[in-house]
Scaffold this motif. Structure first.
Motif, PDB file in Angstrom:
ATOM      1  N   ARG A  89       0.974  -1.138  -0.110  1.00  5.57           N
ATOM      2  CA  ARG A  89       0.226  -0.157   0.431  1.00  5.57           C
ATOM      3  C   ARG A  89       0.690   1.589   0.294  1.00  5.57           C
ATOM      4  NH1 ARG A  89      -5.437  -1.360   3.568  1.00  5.57           N
ATOM      5  NH2 ARG A  89      -6.351  -2.249   2.220  1.00  5.57           N
ATOM      6  N   ALA A  90       1.767   0.519   0.617  1.00  3.24           N
ATOM      7  CA  ALA A  90       2.832   2.450   0.735  1.00  3.24           C
ATOM      8  C   ALA A  90       3.719   2.811  -0.741  1.00  3.24           C
ATOM      9  CB  ALA A  90       3.744   2.318   1.938  1.00  3.24           C
ATOM     10  N   THR A  91       4.042   1.310  -1.156  1.00  3.06           N
ATOM     11  CA  THR A  91       4.014   1.602  -2.508  1.00  3.06           C
ATOM     12  C   THR A  91       2.948   1.958  -3.920  1.00  3.06           C
ATOM     13  OG1 THR A  91       5.755  -0.342  -2.531  1.00  3.06           O
ATOM     14  CG2 THR A  91       5.447   0.601  -4.851  1.00  3.06           C
ATOM     15  N   LEU A  94       3.645   6.079  -3.338  1.00  6.12           N
ATOM     16  CA  LEU A  94       4.393   6.900  -3.423  1.00  6.12           C
ATOM     17  C   LEU A  94       4.235   6.713  -5.222  1.00  6.12           C
ATOM     18  CD1 LEU A  94       7.151   8.205  -2.957  1.00  6.12           C
ATOM     19  CD2 LEU A  94       7.896   5.151  -3.251  1.00  6.12           C
ATOM     20  N   ASP A  95       3.564   5.489  -5.777  1.00  8.15           N
ATOM     21  CA  ASP A  95       3.351   5.745  -7.519  1.00  8.15           C
ATOM     22  C   ASP A  95       2.609   6.935  -7.623  1.00  8.15           C
ATOM     23  OD1 ASP A  95       5.562   3.704  -7.892  1.00  8.15           O
ATOM     24  OD2 ASP A  95       4.536   1.939  -8.180  1.00  8.15           O
ATOM     25  N   LEU A  96       1.205   6.559  -6.786  1.00  6.22           N
ATOM     26  CA  LEU A  96       0.403   7.416  -6.934  1.00  6.22           C
ATOM     27  C   LEU A  96       0.882   9.117  -7.398  1.00  6.22           C
ATOM     28  CD1 LEU A  96      -2.598   8.364  -6.982  1.00  6.22           C
ATOM     29  CD2 LEU A  96      -2.661   8.037  -4.672  1.00  6.22           C
ATOM     30  N   GLY A 217      -9.842  -2.363   0.671  1.00  5.43           N
ATOM     31  CA  GLY A 217      -8.742  -1.405   0.767  1.00  5.43           C
ATOM     32  C   GLY A 217      -9.399   0.329   0.086  1.00  5.43           C
ATOM     33  N   ILE A 218      -8.552   0.963  -1.135  1.00  2.03           N
ATOM     34  CA  ILE A 218      -9.036   1.943  -0.863  1.00  2.03           C
ATOM     35  C   ILE A 218      -8.923   2.387  -2.702  1.00  2.03           C
ATOM     36  CG2 ILE A 218      -7.803   2.970   1.333  1.00  2.03           C
ATOM     37  CD1 ILE A 218      -5.265   4.066  -0.738  1.00  2.03           C
TER      38      ILE A 218
END
Length: 263
Positions: A89-91, A94-96, A217-218
């Protein structure tokens, strides 16, 4: 002062006010994206080595002689899944932020992507990761391509995890093969499927099917997948009917496709 002049001044004031509001909103959006990038980076970095340590502990526990108590092994497996989900989720966040800022940079590498798909699939040996769904693999060996490894991995993981999430515990079938100058990834599940309306919005940002308790999830995984596929000049499609599962197909060129030079 004539009425005509008054109207012009009012219009000018309104335009200035609108431009000021647009500038304010752009600044606020930039601040938001900067915050997301910093938060995702700071949250992910310390968790990555912790995930590696957890993998080592879990592998040691599985091979231990005499065997470790089943309850302890189960706790290690659950901890491994939780940390992996946190890092994922953190990755994605970051990509977002990179996509929003127009700073997403892909790096193509010549590699055996059949092996990459096999490695990703091996992560789902743990039944809790698969949500109980059996995984059936049909991977053509030795498929080589020049793709961005991280982007490719995220595409496979996003679509595969989506299939497990909504597969309702039934078989998930993964196929990977080469066809002319394309590589094709197909992931099919036999779960709850989607309506035509859900499919129309499937690759939108922060869209999550309203299907509790299977949801969660989001809702950026498939949006990110669509953006990564587009960045590699590929295409992604879905065929589904409510109650009859879904099949996602991703096609990517085996060699980088260069944008035409401006005339």
């Amino acid at each position: 002062m004539s009425p005509h002049t008054s109207v012009q001044e009012e219009g000018s004031d309104a335009l200035i006010s609108l431009q000021s509001e647009i500038a304010r909103l752009k600044t606020a959006l930039q601040a938001r994206d900067d915050f997301i990038a910093i938060a995702a980076h700071e949250l992910r970095n310390p968790m990555t080595p912790l995930l590696g340590i957890c993998h080592l502990a879990l592998n040691a526990a599985r091979k231990a002689e005499p065997p470790v108590p089943p309850a302890l092994l189960s706790l290690l497996e659950r901890m491994n899944v939780s940390i992996q989900e946190f890092v994922d989720r953190a990755t994605r966040l970051l990509d977002l932020s990179r996509i929003n800022a127009g700073k997403l940079q892909l790096c193509s590498v010549e590699a055996d992507f059949s092996a990459t798909v096999g490695t990703i699939a091996a992560k789902y040996e743990n039944a809790s990761l698969r949500k109980g769904s059996p995984l059936e693999l049909h991977i053509e060996p030795g498929v080589r391509a020049c793709l961005d490894p991280l982007a490719f991995t995220q595409i496979v993981e996003n679509v595969l995890s989506n299939a497990f999430k909504f597969g309702n515990g039934k078989t998930v079938r993964l196929r990977f093969a080469q066809a002319d100058e394309w590589v094709t990834l197909s992931i099919e599940d036999f779960g709850i499927g989607m309506s035509a309306e859900q499919q129309r919005h499937l690759f939108g940002r922060f869209v999550q099917a309203e299907l509790p308790p299977l949801g969660g999830g989001i809702g950026i995984g498939l949006w990110l997948t669509g953006r990564l596929v587009a960045a590699m000049k590929g295409r992604v499609t879905v065929v589904s009917r409510a109650g009859q599962g879904a099949t996602f197909t991703v096609q990517l060129p085996r060699r980088p496709v260069l944008d035409p030079s401006p005339e």
